[in-house]
Scaffold this active site. Structure first.
Site, PDB file in Angstrom:
ATOM      1  N   ASN A  28       3.667  10.103 -16.373  1.00  0.00           N
ATOM      2  CA  ASN A  28       4.871  10.858 -17.138  1.00  0.00           C
ATOM      3  C   ASN A  28       5.874  10.836 -16.024  1.00  0.00           C
ATOM      4  OD1 ASN A  28       3.402  11.161 -19.637  1.00  0.00           O
ATOM      5  ND2 ASN A  28       2.393  12.802 -19.066  1.00  0.00           N
TER       6      ASN A  28
ATOM      7  N   ASP B 225       0.348  21.266 -13.993  1.00  0.00           N
ATOM      8  CA  ASP B 225       0.067  19.938 -14.744  1.00  0.00           C
ATOM      9  C   ASP B 225      -1.059  19.427 -14.435  1.00  0.00           C
ATOM     10  OD1 ASP B 225       0.875  17.633 -16.386  1.00  0.00           O
ATOM     11  OD2 ASP B 225       1.836  16.589 -14.780  1.00  0.00           O
TER      12      ASP B 225
END
Length: 448
Positions: free
Chosen positions: A176, A283
């Protein structure tokens, strides 16, 4: 013998020389030299004197091909050492091998006292016999050694890592916000991973991100990926880190519990270390957990830079499927949010699929917010007890409690029976599993 030495010396005239000064009981210091063939014995002693100011050094040693120590006390013996080393380097280049630094061992040295010499880098572009001073080199910093904040400023100011020194090889994956490449760092001869992220931000924000990334140099944990440096080229930031030959856990199938337990121990230790530095990962997910064929497990891509996290979020619209319910709802983020992400990640690794069947992650972990509303509204998924051990089921259940304050604190994670059970330092279990999985993957792909 003189004509034998001329070949390697001429061939290596423009080659950067990295000398690794071994310090008794204290690791090593790398010294980068840009005029290697002209280097004199006195030059080396001068630098050793900077590294070990409390010791008196009159000679040093190197190892020959048989592992025997050879003493250097003069310019003539210095030339013999360089000739031997350059011949070895030329053979390594012909065989496509990585170039190792020239290791030397100071003699008649007292062990250094408690001084902040770790991570010192020396860079000389001067001619022979000119005194050198400690500045940042082009060689990769040792990720096992801490760096002082003063040196960090030098590293960033001098551009230790730059695009001209990097040769990109293979694409390791698309995450991402960026693409990760396997790359070769020319000055040091090291293989590394480079994550390249396109960001539409101002020059001022670029400087702020680089400043925030300084803290990565202070990370000194075997469970955190080694950070070598970062640089901007126009609107692209390249983050250079240690290469892990097993890749990330998201590309593996269902992981057996006895392997997953050892992986969980490493991940929890890595997170606990970050939290001790007041760093939230932000994350936590399988693609940010890396393994290698030695059985090591390391965390990467943690949110040390708030500006980088925010810039990626603005550039790449979507919500992370591993986010805790409170994050999806826009509430305050804390350590307990990392704990949720830890739980859902290991639940996925145990099941071999994402725990919420209504969420399809075929296009990555970023998706529209409405698709993730079930994480907020529904009860947390539970592992089937008959398929997994009771300690593991309890560990996941505790991590994925809907109320953040009900999730385990860092010390409770380390003391959980599931973590205690597998906290045995057995890297062989993970190593064998990684090697077997990679071999199966290669056999399925067939010959190139």
């Amino acid at each position: 013998m003189l004509w034998l030495a001329l070949g390697p010396f001429r061939a290596m005239e423009n080659q950067v020389l990295v000398i690794r000064i071994k310090i008794p009981n204290s690791g090593a210091v790398d010294w980068t030299v840009h005029s290697g063939p002209q280097l004199l014995f006195r030059d080396v002693l001068d630098v050793i004197g900077q590294v070990l100011p409390e010791a008196t050094t009159t000679a040093f040693e190197y190892e020959d091909e048989d592992g025997d120590r050879i003493t250097v006390r003069s310019d003539e013996e210095m030339k013999a050492m360089l000739s031997y080393y350059y011949s070895t380097v030329m053979e390594q280049q012909v065989n496509g091998q990585l170039i190792e630094p020239l290791q030397i061992f100071p003699r008649a040295c007292k062990p250094p006292g408690e001084r902040n010499i770790h991570g010192l880098k020396v860079n000389t572009r001067a001619g022979p016999s000119q005194h050198t001073s400690p500045v940042v080199s082009d060689s990769l910093p040792s990720n096992s050694l801490k760096k002082s904040s003063a040196e960090l400023r030098k590293i960033l100011a001098n551009g230790q890592m730059n695009e001209q020194d990097i040769r990109y090889r293979d694409t390791l994956g698309h995450g991402n916000g960026g693409t990760v490449y396997k790359a070769y760092h020319v000055p040091s001869g090291k293989i590394l991973a480079v994550k390249v992220i396109l960001l539409d931000i101002t020059l001022e924000l670029q400087k702020q991100i680089m400043s925030e990334l300084e803290i990565l140099y202070k990370c000194d944990s075997s469970y955190i990926i080694g950070f070598y440096g970062a640089f901007f080229v126009e609107n692209r930031i390249s983050i250079c880190t240690e290469f892990m030959d097993g890749g990330s856990l998201d590309v593996y199938r269902k992981i057996p519990e006895h392997v997953l337990g050892r992986i969980a121990v490493a991940v929890v230790k890595g997170l606990t270390y970050l939290w001790s530095l007041k760093i939230l990962h932000r994350d936590v997910k399988p693609s940010n957990m890396l393994v290698n064929t030695s059985g090591q497990v390391k965390l990467c891509d943690f949110g040390v830079s708030t500006q980088l996290v925010n810039s990626i979020a603005k550039t790449y619209v979507g919500t992370n499927a591993y986010m805790a319910p409170e994050r999806i709802s826009g509430e305050q983020y804390g350590i307990h949010s990392d704990v949720w992400s830890l739980g859902i990640s290991f639940m996925e690794l145990a099941l071999g699929r994402f725990p919420y069947p209504q969420i399809q992650k075929n296009q990555g972990s970023l998706m529209p917010l409405q698709l993730l509303q079930c994480i907020v509204d529904e009860d947390s998924p539970v592992l089937p007890l008959g398929e997994f051990s009771e300690p593991f089921v309890h560990f996941i259940t505790q991590c994925m409690r809907k109320q953040p304050k009900e999730r385990p604190a860092p010390e409770e994670l380390m003391g959980h029976p599931f973590i205690v059970q597998f906290n045995d330092g057995n890297a062989t279990v993970v190593s064998m599993w990684v090697c077997r999985a990679l071999e199966e993957r290669r056999s399925q792909q067939g010959p190139p």
